[in-house]
Design an enzyme around this catalytic site. Sequence first.
Site, PDB file in Angstrom:
ATOM      1  N   HIS A 114      -3.815   5.631   3.759  1.00  0.00           N
ATOM      2  CA  HIS A 114      -4.685   4.468   3.106  1.00  0.00           C
ATOM      3  C   HIS A 114      -4.001   3.078   3.815  1.00  0.00           C
ATOM      4  O   HIS A 114      -4.550   2.279   4.177  1.00  0.00           O
ATOM      5  CB  HIS A 114      -4.781   4.460   1.546  1.00  0.00           C
ATOM      6  CG  HIS A 114      -5.519   3.042   1.105  1.00  0.00           C
ATOM      7  ND1 HIS A 114      -4.976   1.872   0.706  1.00  0.00           N
ATOM      8  CD2 HIS A 114      -6.707   3.297   1.048  1.00  0.00           C
ATOM      9  CE1 HIS A 114      -5.935   1.283   0.395  1.00  0.00           C
ATOM     10  NE2 HIS A 114      -7.198   1.740   0.311  1.00  0.00           N
ATOM     11  N   SER A 159     -12.161  -1.990  -1.075  1.00  0.00           N
ATOM     12  CA  SER A 159     -10.584  -2.024  -0.686  1.00  0.00           C
ATOM     13  C   SER A 159     -10.459  -1.905   0.680  1.00  0.00           C
ATOM     14  O   SER A 159      -9.376  -1.913   1.342  1.00  0.00           O
ATOM     15  CB  SER A 159      -9.842  -0.637  -1.266  1.00  0.00           C
ATOM     16  OG  SER A 159     -10.414   0.406  -0.996  1.00  0.00           O
ATOM     17  N   ASP A 208       0.781  -1.420  -0.031  1.00  0.00           N
ATOM     18  CA  ASP A 208      -0.175  -0.010  -0.028  1.00  0.00           C
ATOM     19  C   ASP A 208       0.762   1.321   0.289  1.00  0.00           C
ATOM     20  O   ASP A 208       1.961   1.332  -0.743  1.00  0.00           O
ATOM     21  CB  ASP A 208      -1.095  -0.095   0.975  1.00  0.00           C
ATOM     22  CG  ASP A 208      -2.244   0.542   0.895  1.00  0.00           C
ATOM     23  OD1 ASP A 208      -2.685   1.640   0.754  1.00  0.00           O
ATOM     24  OD2 ASP A 208      -3.197  -0.253   0.735  1.00  0.00           O
TER      25      ASP A 208
END
Length: 1025
Positions: A230, A396, A199
């Site tokens: 994120h 996600s 990520d």
Amino acid sequence: MVKAQPSLPLKSSLFILLLSLLLLHFRLSFRSSPDRIQPQATCSNYIVRFTDYKPASDHRSYLESSLRSEGWEWIQRHNPAAKFPTDFGLLSIRDSVKEAVIEEIERMGLVKDVSVDLSYNRGLLSGAFENGKKRPGKIFTSMSFSEEKHFNYSDLSNSSINWSRHLLMQRSQVTSLFGADALWRKGYTGAKVKMAIFDTGLRADHPHFRNIKERTNWTNEDTLNDNLGHGTFVAGVIAGEDAECLGFAPDTEIYAFRVFTDAQVSYTSWFLDAFNYAMARNMDVLNLSIGGPDYLDLPFVEKVWEITASNIIMVSAIGNDGPLYGTLNNPADQSDVIGVGGIDNNDHIASFSSRGMSTWEIPHGYGRIKPDVVAYGREIMGSKISTGCKHLSGTSVASPVVAGVVCLLVSIIPENKRKEILNPASMKQALVEGAAKLAAPNMYEQGAGRVDLLESFEILKSYQPRASIFPSVLDYTDCPYTWPFCRQALYSGAMPVIFNSTILNGMGVIGYVQNPPAWHPSSEEGNLLSIRFTYSEVIWPWTGYLALHMQIKEEGAHFSGVIEGNVTVRIYSPPAQGEKTARSSTCVLQLKLNVVPTPPRSKRVLWDQFHSIKYPPGYIPRDSLEVRNDILDWHGDHLHTNFHIMFNMLSDAGYYVETLGSPFTCFDASQYGTLLLVDPEDEYFQEEIEKLRDDVINTGLGLAVFAEWYNVDTMVKMRFFDDNTRSWWTPVTGGANIPALNDLLEPFGIAFGDKILNGDFSINSEQSRYASGTNIVRFPRGGYLHSFPFLDTSESGATQNVLLDSGTIKADSSILGLLDVGEGRIAVYGDSNCLDSSHMVTNCYWLLRKILDFTGSNIKDPVLFSESVKQDVPLYEDDNRLPSRRTDVNYSVYSAVTGKDLICRSDSRYEVWGTKGYNLQVRGRNKKLPGHHVIDLGRGLNSTYYTTRSRHPKFTKRSKGDSLGNKYLGLLYGDELDVPELVASHWLVPAVVAVTGFILFFSIWRIRQKRRRRRRSGSGRLPSL
């Protein structure tokens, strides 16, 4: 005194000269415009994959000692993977010599292939395309950090390549919804489980994590931290220990792989190095909350196979392109990956969650079931960048929910036995077999259902290595779960119904089918069912496929009832370490099928799937040009993907719709009322054209065509330069392939034009929207032709529209035609957007039903067949004014016709498998279009389009019907043509015009000078020139 006026020739010459200079200036400015031109970069990066793992220095030495070509340079990669052997190298190759260099490299014995180092971009909100233009980077799903952002159908319907993967989360403790505390009380907390999070990174001192083992950076930025939030959020869902946003497995060992920059950009080479490092570090689980539609990106896809083959359990988000069907993202759509969809707290499929089926297998096969499972994904709580919690939504985020569950499940197996029992297949078996099936969604929305942590825990406690089939049951009586199968019963004489299941082999990374699959009916009626099987003879890594091609025998033409039984297949794998005998297991698939008597011919409709081309691999443009943020046609164009609502409507109306994934020679026209062609993009074999003519005129087949726009000028404008592949992306065709469709319809005197029409119209009080449709320019006398006033919004039509009074005057254009032809009937309509659920403004199902009533049953609606629209004289357009094929596109790369053999595949009736079809005495031949050179790469679909084989340009012939203007469109717009001499002459046309204008001006000036000398010696009278 009489004043001499400038003569007409002089005016003309001056005008031509001025026009020439303006054209030349326009050409130069066009080429220098920053919005239109290829960046003046001299080099591009390429990935060279080798057949073996070796130190990077060995690969470099091999290339330097063997490669004679110049113009390339080895790129040294400085990252944690550099100390381990690698299977690829990164080269910078000068653009001017790339063809020769790549060709020489690919001939080398230790080289597997060469691919462009694609750039991945996860842009905020706007996705890969913005206002019709491509953003920098490869088409890839993007992230959203908008906590209050929610999806609705309207938004997505206007931006289905909203590759955005808006993160999904929820304020309540997601761990409590799955009962994680029950396992915590037993002492299972994810201890000694290596979790790789690919990520945006993670901060080392984050207070929510107790066990950050390693952080690595694979980008070109000098930081390990997460500056976006994120990666931190994903890590928090998996292993956070803050009381407000607990993760599932707080003792999991976190390995944070920073593979995205702060600008959310990544490269394939970064992923490949990071994947190699994950394998070298023996990760147990890997979460990848990203994806995109490009399932043919071989370096990436094959590395994912290698990851799972190394016994790393990969979990990935299925995509945020719902509620549209056929929108699965890669790598979650791969059978060896656990693909995760999203649900809300009420166990409803989240509107944003992408739907199946997989589209890899189209047109000859049928897609697999995906997602595998679903998990809560709306407003889930997770960790902020530095401290505190927040909530987000998206698949996600549903993905790390399942990744956290997997970490918890891995920890219940003693560490010394994990590799013996746990693998990507056994973990998927535990998840899908333990999942709770939801009541409302179908299997292409929910997969096996909602993850049930405690049920999967019970399965793993006593797990013994085995193989199984997913799904293990196909029950036609279980609606809506088994949609679309439960919507339409089996019957004799139909095309085979294909059901594509997945083999999960928990016994080993590689397995084999020991004996061919077999059908075991549970009663005598079951013998009426005939099943042929296609399957993976080698099952690797961990998974394979088993496809059932089901037909009811002729003796079952009048049978009505239920057929039950089992399909079995035996799988074996080599002995595990310490074992002496092979492992084997029998897989069982239970069938319960509805069967009805063969419907009347008039109610049977055959859907043409064969002539549909989608992205990937080709740039197939969208059907509605009003949708600016979705430039690709990537949903499959299948009855059960973006036309699934139409399929349901036809089923409700009493029609039986079958799919044809092979040429028109492969079906018996006497069995069908209507052949339905919607948005066809491919070419046609000559045998198809001849057979269809006979089918309609002599056999009484009905033909219904829903076309789309096609305009060369507009296609040229839609081209864009991809700064990553260093190549122009040019539409392969328009919304539909009108030149090919006109060839098919030519025997009936019907042809479409190249207008792009938009506007509202009404027939019998039914209001409809015509969205980027085309016009009918040829139609026979005696037919019924409906015309309406629209503006032509094509590039060529836009100039004419300027002459209209503020757009208020609209010329009538013919858009709907109905015609009796011999024993059959034909209906043509110029727009398919009203049937396609992707970008539909208003549906035209009412029109489709009336058309099918006409083509199948000769029922004529009085409004559609009004005498006022009957053609007393034929509508006719000259050949040279019909739309022509582009000669600057190598169509054979994308086509199932051009350069291919005519053959009936396994989607056809058994009796014509592997043949040319029905009533064909002529030998099938390759189709070569005028203006298209044939390249038959002779490889499978996956390998054909994603290994960048260099191809030398070849000379092409111009189609007799192609206009001179189209021939030189590539010159005016800078297209990369197939003829190398023309490529170097993009400036030729304006230069020739300029020189001609100058010569003409100079000649007229010389004539005037001579006449002036005569006047001086004459009577003084002013002559008139």
